[in-house]
Design an enzyme around this catalytic site. Structure first.
Site, short mmCIF file in Angstrom:
data_model
loop_
_atom_site.label_atom_id
_atom_site.label_comp_id
_atom_site.label_asym_id
_atom_site.label_seq_id
_atom_site.Cartn_x
_atom_site.Cartn_y
_atom_site.Cartn_z
N LYS A 1 5.87 -0.91 3.72
CA LYS A 1 6.40 -2.30 3.29
C LYS A 1 6.65 -2.21 1.86
O LYS A 1 6.43 -3.20 1.07
CB LYS A 1 5.30 -3.26 3.62
CG LYS A 1 4.46 -3.05 4.95
CD LYS A 1 6.16 -3.18 6.02
CE LYS A 1 6.95 -4.23 6.03
NZ LYS A 1 8.24 -3.79 6.98
N HIS B 1 6.04 8.29 5.20
CA HIS B 1 4.99 7.31 4.43
C HIS B 1 3.61 8.05 4.04
O HIS B 1 2.67 7.55 3.86
CB HIS B 1 4.57 6.21 5.47
CG HIS B 1 5.66 5.07 5.56
ND1 HIS B 1 6.34 4.60 4.65
CD2 HIS B 1 5.65 4.43 6.73
CE1 HIS B 1 7.20 3.77 5.10
NE2 HIS B 1 6.81 3.54 6.27
N SER C 1 3.45 -8.43 2.80
CA SER C 1 4.50 -7.98 3.52
C SER C 1 4.00 -7.24 4.78
O SER C 1 4.44 -7.44 5.96
CB SER C 1 5.47 -7.09 2.80
OG SER C 1 6.66 -6.53 3.71
#
Ligand code: A3P
Length: 296
Positions: free
Chosen positions: A49, A109, A139
């Site tokens: 995010k 990530h 988010s």
């Protein structure tokens, strides 16, 4: 793995070296760790995010020298293999990367300590985008509500605690950001901030272009700025995730391209929550020189 029957949601993540990951990623861990990077790989690295989709579109527009049609060749999730992606029977991120011709742009990530070692050994280029923790947790909360493949986030208050404790998928924001920041001068890392891209997209896009070893004319850069704006990407079916089935991403709960702003946290944090978060933030980030902009 425990499932809730109605929604089919996972309720548990799988810990790998103390870091919660999606269970299928944990199950595929040996393939991920033995991934063989190549010296000309570019790896896009983000905490979830933080603007992954945005920087992917920017990188692709630079690679395609501003050719919008070429960027529309496939949905953004398929353009840059996601190294730790595993959802059998689909090919894994590693399978997709292995099948891709060089030079490859890949994404992850993963925090530094979980990255397949070959990325360091081959001295690849890393493009890291960081986003301030408060907008990131907002988010992530909305994303986890709409993403039926992730655990239900619970209430906003509960989710802030889960985030602070690093019990979300991919683990602690604090450790992720600190980890990448601390090694940024030891490897080929371009460290960018979401807030800077928002404030001065052309300047940041130019940095990415130079890092990628490209040289594009000013009108092409201007076009990339326009085409990668939030408004354009929200309308673009190749970037807005509208092709993902509702049973996976339910955009009636929250759109994937939700707000795309800096400072939305002010619409979510109560005064007390903000004070508590600031206190915890100060302790967890003590000793690092990284500085985030929280509003524009
Ligand atoms: P919000 O939920 O705050 O709107 P990721 O791609 O890493 O999952 O990050 C998603 C976040 O980046 C979402 O934040 C999304 O709206 C935002 N984003 C995506 N494209 C963007 C753009 N072109 N400009 C600004 N923000 C963008």
């Amino acid at each position: 793995m425990a499932l809730t029957a109605e929604l089919g949601r996972q309720t548990q993540l799988k810990e790998v070296a103390g870091n919660p990951l999606e269970p299928a990623t944990g199950d595929n861990w040996s393939q991920i760790q033995s991934f063989q990077a190549k010296p000309d790989d570019l790896l896009i690295c983000t905490y979830p995010k933080s603007g992954t989709t945005w920087i992917q579109e920017i990188v692709d527009m630079i690679e395609q020298e501003g050719d919008v049609e070429k960027c529309r060749r496939s949905i953004i999730q398929h353009r840059h293999p996601f190294i730790e992606w595993a959802r059998p029977p689909q090919p894994s991120g590693v399978d997709k990367a292995n099948a891709m011709p060089s030079p490859r742009t890949l994404r992850t990530h993963l925090p530094t300590q979980l990255l397949p070692p070959s990325f360091w050994d081959k001295n690849c280029k890393f493009l890291y985008v960081a986003r301030n923790a408060k907008d990131c947790v907002v988010s992530y909360y909305h994303f986890q509500k709409m993403n039926q493949m992730l655990p239900d986030p619970g209430t906003w208050e509960e989710f802030v605690e889960t985030f602070i404790n690093g019990k979300v998928s991919w683990g602690s924001w604090f450790d992720h950001v600190k980890g990448w920041w601390e090694i940024k001068d030891r490897y080929q890392i371009l460290f960018l901030f979401y807030e800077d891209i928002k404030r001065d997209p052309k300047n940041e896009i130019r940095k990415v272009m130079q890092f990628m070893g490209k040289n594009l004319d000013e009108p092409v850069l201007d076009k990339i700025v326009q085409e990668t704006s939030f408004e354009k990407m929200k309308e673009n079916p190749m970037t807005n995730r509208s092709t993902v089935p509702k049973s996976i991403l339910d955009q009636s709960i929250s759109p994937f391209m939700r707000k795309g702003t800096v400072g939305d946290w002010k619409n979510h944090f109560t005064v007390a929550q903000n004070e508590r978060f600031n206190e915890i933030y100060r302790k967890k980030m003590e000793g690092t020189s990284i500085n985030f902009c929280m509003e524009l």
